[in-house]
Design an enzyme around this catalytic site. Structure first.
Site, PDB file in Angstrom:
ATOM      1  N   SER A  96       0.851  -1.195  -0.075  1.00 59.61           N
ATOM      2  CA  SER A  96      -0.021   0.106   0.058  1.00 59.61           C
ATOM      3  C   SER A  96       0.871   1.150  -0.005  1.00 59.61           C
ATOM      4  O   SER A  96       1.626   1.487  -0.878  1.00 59.61           O
ATOM      5  CB  SER A  96      -0.905  -0.081   1.184  1.00 59.61           C
ATOM      6  N   HIS A 145      -8.461   1.303  -1.131  1.00 57.92           N
ATOM      7  CA  HIS A 145      -8.300   0.441  -2.453  1.00 57.92           C
ATOM      8  C   HIS A 145      -9.551  -0.045  -3.095  1.00 57.92           C
ATOM      9  O   HIS A 145      -9.527  -1.219  -3.601  1.00 57.92           O
ATOM     10  CB  HIS A 145      -7.140  -1.005  -1.969  1.00 57.92           C
TER      11      HIS A 145
END
Length: 277
Positions: free
Chosen positions: A48, A165
């Site tokens: 991430s 996401h």
């Protein structure tokens, strides 16, 4: 060679650093990384937001510029989170689990509640039988309540403020894109793998495009681990270093590739500061 991180797997705010040393070279003591390890690193990846750290390590981004981009990204994602009650659900499923079908039924449940165009989708692929599902809170609560029906052994809400996401983060795309356009991005000095497709970044424009896309795309960490350690049979694995607080990425690596994990070490980013004091 391996992960860069600075946060728990599953959330949208992972991060940190790691490097690799071919076997046979002098081994660094546990809890530290020698200059030789850094010089001979062959690949890096970040979970991430940790992808920014991996790119800084690889010379593609300047530290200050990357830090500013991360700040803008975090603020924009937080603002997007506040617009819709949403979250993330960590799931460990049995082999029979069908995550796409479970998400489809959760979205239908949301529609029955009057929620238009609901979101419920896999946002993080961690290791076999482990996923993070993100979307509207009502969808995640439905999945928790019906965990047995969908063959989920465990379904636990993560302590995050939004559905990172997923397309619920679309309002964060433009602010990050604008910042990345103003930052000089170089071709990495070593292989860096993208969360978006699990493949190596090719050039600066590729990095700029995929860092933006990553905000609304699932983190393909399991797939990335397969790409990082793919090699001819009989070839020995390099050492893997996870740099940052916690060793969650090491735990994931153990589930994805036990042989590679045997060459794994964790380096806490606070150890050097404590030694200096």
């Amino acid at each position: 060679e391996g992960p860069r991180r600075a946060g728990g797997p599953g959330g949208g705010r992972g991060g940190g650093g790691a490097s690799g040393l071919p076997r046979g070279a002098a081994e660094a003591p546990l809890g530290s990384v020698s200059p030789q390890v850094v010089e001979r690193c062959v690949a890096a990846a970040g979970y991430s937001v940790g992808e920014f750290a991996a790119l800084v390590f690889a010379g593609a981004l300047g530290f200050a510029e990357a830090l500013y981009a991360v700040k803008v990204r975090a603020e924009a994602m937080q603002k997007a989170s506040e617009a819709v009650p949403s979250g993330m659900l960590s799931v460990v499923g049995r082999r029979e689990a069908n995550y796409k079908f479970a998400c489809l039924e959760a979205r239908k449940h949301c529609e029955s509640l009057g929620i238009e165009n609901p979101v419920c989708t896999v946002s993080n692929y961690l290791f076999p039988d482990s996923r993070v599902i993100a979307g509207h809170l009502q969808a995640l609560e439905f999945l928790q309540e019906n965990a047995r029906k969908y063959y989920f052994k465990r379904a636990k809400m993560l302590p995050v403020s939004g559905a990172f996401h997923t397309r619920l983060m679309e309002p964060a795309v433009e602010p990050l894109a604008e910042v990345l356009k103003s930052i000089e991005i170089q071709k990495p000095l070593l292989c860096v793998y993208s969360n978006v497709d699990g493949k190596k970044y090719m050039h600066s424009k590729h990095i700029q495009k995929l860092l933006v896309k990553q905000v609304v795309s699932p983190v393909l960490w399991e797939q990335t681990m397969h790409s990082v350690y793919e090699r001819k049979q009989g070839t020995e694995f390099p050492y893997t270093y996870e740099v940052g607080p916690g060793n969650q990425l090491g735990a994931i690596l153990k589930q994805c590739n036990l042989k590679a994990w045997k060459q794994y070490k964790h380096v806490d980013d606070l150890e050097d500061e404590e030694e200096a004091e």
